[in-house]
Design an enzyme around this catalytic site. Structure first.
Site, PDB file in Angstrom:
ATOM      1  N   HIS A 218       5.478  -5.335  -2.967  1.00 48.36           N
ATOM      2  CA  HIS A 218       5.173  -5.786  -4.330  1.00 48.36           C
ATOM      3  C   HIS A 218       5.351  -7.279  -4.543  1.00 48.36           C
ATOM      4  O   HIS A 218       4.682  -7.869  -5.386  1.00 48.36           O
ATOM      5  CB  HIS A 218       5.931  -4.941  -5.352  1.00 48.36           C
ATOM      6  CG  HIS A 218       5.290  -3.596  -5.527  1.00 48.36           C
ATOM      7  ND1 HIS A 218       5.722  -2.478  -4.861  1.00 48.36           N
ATOM      8  CD2 HIS A 218       4.171  -3.225  -6.196  1.00 48.36           C
ATOM      9  CE1 HIS A 218       4.922  -1.470  -5.155  1.00 48.36           C
ATOM     10  NE2 HIS A 218       3.976  -1.886  -5.964  1.00 48.36           N
ATOM     11  N   GLU A 462      -2.339   9.051  -5.114  1.00 48.86           N
ATOM     12  CA  GLU A 462      -1.686   8.232  -4.085  1.00 48.86           C
ATOM     13  C   GLU A 462      -0.778   9.068  -3.194  1.00 48.86           C
ATOM     14  O   GLU A 462      -0.064   8.550  -2.357  1.00 48.86           O
ATOM     15  CB  GLU A 462      -0.947   7.040  -4.698  1.00 48.86           C
ATOM     16  CG  GLU A 462      -0.105   7.341  -5.911  1.00 48.86           C
ATOM     17  CD  GLU A 462       0.481   6.093  -6.571  1.00 48.86           C
ATOM     18  OE1 GLU A 462       0.373   4.988  -6.025  1.00 48.86           O
ATOM     19  OE2 GLU A 462       1.074   6.243  -7.657  1.00 48.86           O
ATOM     20  N   ASP A 486      -0.027   3.367  -1.478  1.00 46.06           N
ATOM     21  CA  ASP A 486       0.839   4.517  -1.212  1.00 46.06           C
ATOM     22  C   ASP A 486       0.100   5.604  -0.458  1.00 46.06           C
ATOM     23  O   ASP A 486       0.670   6.239   0.423  1.00 46.06           O
ATOM     24  CB  ASP A 486       1.395   5.067  -2.532  1.00 46.06           C
ATOM     25  CG  ASP A 486       2.568   4.235  -3.022  1.00 46.06           C
ATOM     26  OD1 ASP A 486       3.419   3.889  -2.178  1.00 46.06           O
ATOM     27  OD2 ASP A 486       2.617   3.913  -4.214  1.00 46.06           O
ATOM     28  N   CYS A 533      -7.384   1.222  -6.990  1.00 45.12           N
ATOM     29  CA  CYS A 533      -6.613   0.085  -7.503  1.00 45.12           C
ATOM     30  C   CYS A 533      -5.577  -0.403  -6.495  1.00 45.12           C
ATOM     31  O   CYS A 533      -4.765  -1.270  -6.808  1.00 45.12           O
ATOM     32  CB  CYS A 533      -5.969   0.406  -8.844  1.00 45.12           C
ATOM     33  SG  CYS A 533      -4.758   1.729  -8.740  1.00 45.12           S
TER      34      CYS A 533
END
Ligand code: PEP
Ligand code: MG
Length: 610
Positions: A218, A462, A486, A533
């Site tokens: 992240h 995910e 993920d 996404c």
């Protein structure tokens, strides 16, 4: 004095490189890693190394207790000064709101109970003061974690942070802090946490190079949004690089050059000129629609982490927001954002972009986004990515979840808001989340507060179990969005952050392609849109593959939109579909990856650097 100048395209800034004769003579070193965020940075290294504290524990002579107390007092004073300094810097660089967290830290520092108990612990056990302070602060953390009151619970993060600072002061070590960067620097770190990344001031951080991390960690995702070049998985960089050393960070090729020679600086200067030409070619068509040559309009959306990124969404001509990672509002927050504060952030985005759609993803704490807010009461887990995360946290703390749902619903009155749940693993979780959403709507009706009663609800796909039960999820979803970051890690059983096995994290693995095919064809069977996404959506090499497989939209960091749009405008959807079919026949991930890169290159020949 001779000077070379070259511009870093990533930030648009011009840096001046001094010739090597003005620098200490050191040989040039090139260290390879993985390119994680595009761009070139040139500047001095800021070493950001966080080591675990080696806490000594020993008996002290009773006659020396007064000295120990004096040492403790001194450490408290020093810590207070340090917090004051950091507060002032943060207020200057990031604003008064962000700086308020340090007021809470100062309050912890002045807590007489904590101080008194530490001294009593020393009198009782005869141990050195740092060991006593550590014991007492741990007891505080534990006690606060058990308090049902949310506000008090969130003080845990403050106590932890302050205790660390005090222990550093007692041991005579400076605590590393990213907010203490004052000049333009390239940050070299073992790793950067998402909360560290959230506090990065892009005017100070020229680039990021880390030993750990991955393209989907992240911190890197934030860097990409901020257009900060980043290279990850650079083994030994914090050992090799000296604080203050000059370096070129190449976020395209994935390496860092320490002590670059004049020739290297010159070569990079030339390369930068070419990249600028290419960039202006891409930007020249960015105002035009994302339409393929055979007339298919593709929806290109933006991923955002903060409400302030609305400007970026507009500047890069996104068709809306496909993923608003709302958990960033909770990372580093001075206190747990209440319903009104959440509403203010969400409605600012909804209103600022109306009538464009804004997909607000509900809280996805956990995994690498450690719970700094104290909401989840997760200390540490053996497998955080398989642990107490995202919707699992929200369903277990329904009052907290409904607070967010009410804030999101209220924002739906001022724009085109859609709600999306992360980490859905079963239809039952979706049913539970939707039930809470209905309760939140009822509560707003009772209060007389407006919201869009037809607000759309989507599930993130995910987890492989979600991909395998699309028909069940379709019963209660209005749309789907594939979180490839993920989905890849769970399909291939590859921790998305583990550097050791980073080469096995393969977006082009046949299993990933087949799973994607199932997702898109199932969504189409139920006439529901299904976009992507995850980071794969913003990688131009995979855009055609995803669209060819049936993705109805691609959502990515705003600065990545122009390149993907350029490709979309230069390809035919019929070719992308044919290409995807061919890729589904192949058995080797590397070959598929190479073919995807070729597809991109063949359709964007004018962008070649030559
Ligand atoms: C994903 O998993 O692809 C995703 C978009 O969510 P995050 O990266 O926040 O886990
Ligand atoms: Mg995810």
């Amino acid at each position: 004095m001779r000077r070379f100048t070259f511009a870093a395209s990533a930030t648009g800034a011009t840096y001046t490189a001094f010739p090597s004769m003005e620098k200490p003579a050191q040989s040039e070193i090139v260290v390879k890693g993985i390119a994680a965020s595009q761009g070139i940075a040139y500047g001095q290294i800021f070493l950001y190394v966080q080591k675990d504290l080696d806490l000594p524990q020993f008996q002290i002579d009773p006659a020396r207790r007064v000295e120990e107390i004096a040492r403790f007092d001194h450490a408290l004073v020093e810590t207070r000064k340090e917090i004051g300094r950091v507060r002032a810097e943060v207020a200057k660089n990031l604003g008064e709101d962000e700086a308020r967290i340090f007021d809470a830290h100062l309050m912890v520092l002045e807590d007489q109970a904590l101080i008194g108990e530490t001294i009593r612990e020393m009198e009782k056990t005869g141990l050195n003061i740092e060991a006593c302070f550590h014991r007492v602060s741990q007891r505080y953390v534990q006690a606060f974690e058990e308090i049902p009151d949310e506000y008090l619970r969130e003080r845990v993060a403050d106590i932890r942070d302050v205790s660390k600072r005090v222990l550093h002061a007692l041991l005579g070590q400076a605590a590393a802090s990213l907010s203490s960067i004052l000049q333009n620097r390239i940050v070299a770190a073992n790793d950067i946490s998402p909360s560290d990344a959230a506090s990065i001031d892009r005017s100070n951080v020229l680039g990021i190079v880390t030993e750990g991390g991955s393209r989907t960690s992240h911190a890197v995702i934030v860097a990409r949004s901020l257009k900060v070049p980043a290279v990850v998985a650079v083994k030994g960089i914090t050992e090799i690089a000296r604080d203050g050393a000059w370096a070129i960070l190449d976020g395209y090729d994935g390496h860092i050059i320490l002590n670059p020679t004049e020739q290297t600086l010159f070569r990079y200067g030339k390369l930068q000129e070419k990249r600028r030409t290419v960039e202006s070619r891409i930007m020249a068509v960015n105002r035009l629609p994302a339409e393929t040559q055979d007339g298919v309009r593709v929806q290109l959306l933006a991923n955002i982490e903060k409400a302030e990124e609305v400007e970026l969404v507009r500047n890069y001509q996104a068709d809306g927001v496909g993923l608003y990672r709302t958990e960033y509002l909770f990372l580093n927050a001075a206190h747990l954002p209440d319903e009104d504060e959440q509403y203010a952030a969400y409605s600012a985005v909804a209103e600022g972009l109306a009538p464009l759609p804004v997909v607000l993803r509900t809280l996805d704490l956990g995994g690498d986004k450690a719970d700094t807010s104290g909401v989840a009461r997760v200390d540490s887990e053996a497998n955080p990515f398989l642990g107490f995360r995202a919707i699992r946290i929200c369903l277990e703390i329904p009052d907290f979840f409904k607070k967010q749902l009410r804030a999101v619903l209220r924002a739906s009155a001022s724009g085109n808001v859609q709600i999306m749940y992360p980490m859905i693993c079963s239809a039952d979780e979706l049913t539970q989340a939707n039930r809470l959403l209905e309760e939140a709507k009822e509560e707003l009706r009772a209060r007389g507060q407006p919201f869009d009663p037809k607000v759309k609800v989507g599930s993130m796909i995910e987890i492989p179990s979600a991909a395998a039960t699309m028909d069940l999820l379709a019963e209660e979803s209005d749309f789907f969005s594939v979180g490839t970051n993920d989905l890849i890690q769970y399909t291939l059983a590859i921790d998305r952050l583990n550097v050791r096995i980073a080469h096995l994290y393969q977006p082009a693995h046949p299993a990933v392609l087949r799973t994607l095919r199932t997702i898109f064809s199932e969504a189409a069977r139920f006439k529901l849109p299904a976009g992507v996404c995850g980071e794969m959506a913003g990688d131009p090499a995979y855009a055609a593959l995803l669209l060819g497989l049936g993705a109805t939209s691609l959502s990515m960091a705003p600065p990545l939109i122009p390149t993907v749009k350029y490709l979309v405008r230069n390809m035919k959807m019929s070719d992308a579909r044919k290409f995807a079919k061919e890729m589904l026949e192949l058995r080797d991930a590397k070959e598929i990856q190479t073919r995807c890169e070729e597809f991109y290159r063949d359709h964007t020949k004018e962008l070649a650097l030559g």
